[in-house]
Scaffold this motif. Structure first.
Motif, short mmCIF file in Angstrom:
data_model
loop_
_atom_site.label_atom_id
_atom_site.label_comp_id
_atom_site.label_asym_id
_atom_site.label_seq_id
_atom_site.Cartn_x
_atom_site.Cartn_y
_atom_site.Cartn_z
N ARG A 94 0.84 -1.19 0.00
CA ARG A 94 0.00 0.00 0.00
C ARG A 94 0.88 1.24 0.00
NH1 ARG A 94 -5.19 -0.07 3.31
NH2 ARG A 94 -6.30 -1.14 1.68
N TYR A 95 0.38 2.28 -0.61
CA TYR A 95 1.11 3.54 -0.61
C TYR A 95 0.12 4.69 -0.63
CZ TYR A 95 0.05 3.94 -5.56
OH TYR A 95 -0.60 4.04 -6.75
N ARG A 96 0.60 5.85 -0.25
CA ARG A 96 -0.23 7.04 -0.25
C ARG A 96 0.54 8.15 -0.95
NH1 ARG A 96 -2.05 10.88 4.68
NH2 ARG A 96 -0.04 11.77 4.25
N SER A 97 -0.07 8.77 -1.91
CA SER A 97 0.57 9.87 -2.63
C SER A 97 0.48 11.13 -1.77
CB SER A 97 -0.13 10.10 -3.96
OG SER A 97 0.45 11.18 -4.62
N VAL A 98 1.62 11.73 -1.50
CA VAL A 98 1.66 12.92 -0.66
C VAL A 98 1.59 14.18 -1.52
CG1 VAL A 98 3.04 14.19 1.02
CG2 VAL A 98 2.98 11.70 1.10
N SER A 99 2.22 14.14 -2.66
CA SER A 99 2.16 15.30 -3.54
C SER A 99 2.45 14.86 -4.97
CB SER A 99 3.16 16.37 -3.11
OG SER A 99 4.47 15.91 -3.31
#
Length: 82
Positions: free
Chosen positions: A2-7
């Motif tokens: 899983r990953y989350r895009s920060v910008s």
């Protein structure tokens, strides 16, 4: 995984944002003080420095400034620069 895009970062190729002539005229406008407040030279003086007619200098300046403002306010996508 899983990953989350920060910008999201986009890169603009500054060389293709303006034409070579627009860059040259805008550079001269800054250098000669045309874009200073208050102005340090007139459009006629700027045009003479560039060895072009006033109308030509004005058109190139307006188009270059419009591209820069559009890019700044709307982002690179607005001018096709990504």
């Amino acid at each position: 995984m899983r990953y989350r895009s920060v910008s999201l970062v986009t890169r603009t190729d500054a060389e293709s944002l303006l034409t070579e002539r627009q860059r040259e005229v805008l550079d001269a406008a800054v250098r000669e003080g045309y874009l200073a407040v208050p102005r340090e030279c007139t459009l006629a003086e700027l045009a003479a420095t560039l060895d072009v007619d006033k109308s030509t200098a004005s058109t190139i300046l307006r188009r270059g400034q419009a591209r820069l403002v559009e890019w700044f306010l709307a982002g690179p996508e607005s001018t096709g620069q990504m």
